[in-house]
Design a protein around this motif. Structure first.
Motif, PDB file in Angstrom:
ATOM      1  N   PRO A  93      31.581  44.678  38.608  1.00  0.00           N
ATOM      2  CA  PRO A  93      32.057  43.370  39.080  1.00  0.00           C
ATOM      3  C   PRO A  93      32.615  43.440  40.499  1.00  0.00           C
ATOM      4  O   PRO A  93      33.190  44.445  40.905  1.00  0.00           O
ATOM      5  N   SER A  94      32.434  42.352  41.223  1.00  0.00           N
ATOM      6  CA  SER A  94      32.971  42.251  42.586  1.00  0.00           C
ATOM      7  C   SER A  94      34.493  42.117  42.507  1.00  0.00           C
ATOM      8  O   SER A  94      35.039  41.792  41.450  1.00  0.00           O
TER       9      SER A  94
ATOM     10  N   ARG B 124      36.282  39.754  43.597  1.00  0.00           N
ATOM     11  CA  ARG B 124      36.572  38.370  43.195  1.00  0.00           C
ATOM     12  C   ARG B 124      36.409  38.197  41.685  1.00  0.00           C
ATOM     13  O   ARG B 124      37.225  37.533  41.033  1.00  0.00           O
ATOM     14  N   GLN B 125      35.358  38.796  41.123  1.00  0.00           N
ATOM     15  CA  GLN B 125      35.150  38.722  39.671  1.00  0.00           C
ATOM     16  C   GLN B 125      36.262  39.444  38.923  1.00  0.00           C
ATOM     17  O   GLN B 125      36.688  39.001  37.857  1.00  0.00           O
ATOM     18  N   GLN B 126      36.738  40.556  39.469  1.00  0.00           N
ATOM     19  CA  GLN B 126      37.828  41.298  38.837  1.00  0.00           C
ATOM     20  C   GLN B 126      39.106  40.467  38.807  1.00  0.00           C
ATOM     21  O   GLN B 126      39.806  40.430  37.793  1.00  0.00           O
TER      22      GLN B 126
ATOM     23  N   GLY C 249      39.234  37.197  38.879  1.00  0.00           N
ATOM     24  CA  GLY C 249      38.978  36.131  37.915  1.00  0.00           C
ATOM     25  C   GLY C 249      39.148  36.606  36.488  1.00  0.00           C
ATOM     26  O   GLY C 249      39.732  35.901  35.643  1.00  0.00           O
ATOM     27  N   GLN C 250      38.667  37.809  36.208  1.00  0.00           N
ATOM     28  CA  GLN C 250      38.810  38.376  34.861  1.00  0.00           C
ATOM     29  C   GLN C 250      40.274  38.607  34.514  1.00  0.00           C
ATOM     30  O   GLN C 250      40.714  38.323  33.400  1.00  0.00           O
TER      31      GLN C 250
ATOM     32  N   GLU D  77      41.773  35.250  33.625  1.00  0.00           N
ATOM     33  CA  GLU D  77      41.382  34.842  32.277  1.00  0.00           C
ATOM     34  C   GLU D  77      42.116  35.663  31.221  1.00  0.00           C
ATOM     35  O   GLU D  77      42.527  35.123  30.194  1.00  0.00           O
TER      36      GLU D  77
ATOM     37  N   ASN E  69      34.109  32.950  28.121  1.00  0.00           N
ATOM     38  CA  ASN E  69      32.977  32.907  29.049  1.00  0.00           C
ATOM     39  C   ASN E  69      31.701  32.403  28.375  1.00  0.00           C
ATOM     40  O   ASN E  69      30.653  33.018  28.466  1.00  0.00           O
TER      41      ASN E  69
ATOM     42  N   ARG F 174      28.538  30.616  28.183  1.00  0.00           N
ATOM     43  CA  ARG F 174      27.588  30.190  29.204  1.00  0.00           C
ATOM     44  C   ARG F 174      26.383  29.532  28.552  1.00  0.00           C
ATOM     45  O   ARG F 174      25.876  30.013  27.540  1.00  0.00           O
TER      46      ARG F 174
ATOM     47  N   GLU G 282      29.572  26.717  32.309  1.00  0.00           N
ATOM     48  CA  GLU G 282      30.355  27.772  31.661  1.00  0.00           C
ATOM     49  C   GLU G 282      31.726  27.226  31.280  1.00  0.00           C
ATOM     50  O   GLU G 282      32.311  26.419  31.992  1.00  0.00           O
TER      51      GLU G 282
ATOM     52  N   ASP H 212      35.438  28.800  30.226  1.00  0.00           N
ATOM     53  CA  ASP H 212      36.160  30.071  30.264  1.00  0.00           C
ATOM     54  C   ASP H 212      36.659  30.493  28.887  1.00  0.00           C
ATOM     55  O   ASP H 212      36.475  31.647  28.484  1.00  0.00           O
TER      56      ASP H 212
END
Length: 121
Positions: free
Chosen positions: A2-3, A5-7, A9-10, A13, A31, A33, A38, A40
Motif C-alpha cells: 500500500p502507498s 496515503r493508503q496506509q 487511510g487504513q 478506518e 471496504n 466494493r 465503496e 468503508d
C-alpha cells in the motif's frame, strides 16, 4: 504494497472500527466494493443497518474531513448501499442510516450519526 496515503487511510478506518466496537457495534463488512462505489464500514446498531464513511484530513484548508463528504460522494454511497441491499436480501427490511466518522489532524474522531439521508423520489 500500500502507498503511504493508503496506509494512513487504513489507520483511520482501524481507528473508526475501534471507536464503533467500544460502543458495542458489530462490523458486518469493511471496504465493501462494488461497481457502484465503496463503503468503508457496514455495521449493525441494534436493528439498524449503518453504512459508515470514514474521512481523514491532516489539515482543514478545504473544509476538513466532514466537509469532504460532498453531495456527489453521498450519491455514490447511496448507490453502493442499494447494491449491497440487493445482494444481501436478509437486510432488505432493516432501517438504514448513513454515518460519517471524520478524523481531522490529530484530534479525536467526530462521529456524525445520520449524517445524510436518501432523498425522497
Amino acid at each position: 504494497m500500500p502507498s503511504p496515503r493508503q496506509q494512513v487511510g487504513q489507520q483511520g478506518e482501524d481507528s473508526a472500527v475501534a471507536l464503533l466496537a467500544v460502543h458495542g457495534l458489530p462490523t458486518l463488512a469493511r471496504n465493501y466494493r462494488c461497481r457502484m462505489g465503496e463503503i468503508d464500514i457496514i455495521l449493525l446498531d441494534g436493528e439498524t443497518l449503518v453504512f459508515v464513511e470514514v474521512r481523514q484530513r491532516t489539515h482543514d484548508r478545504q473544509g476538513g474531513a466532514a466537509a469532504s463528504v460532498t453531495a456527489r460522494k453521498q450519491r455514490r454511497l447511496i448507490r453502493a448501499a442499494e447494491y449491497f441491499l440487493l445482494r444481501n436480501p436478509q437486510h432488505g427490511l432493516r432501517p438504514c442510516r448513513f454515518d460519517v466518522i471524520a478524523l481531522d489532524g490529530h484530534t479525536s474522531a467526530d462521529w456524525i450519526r445520520d449524517a445524510f439521508r436518501v432523498p425522497s423520489p
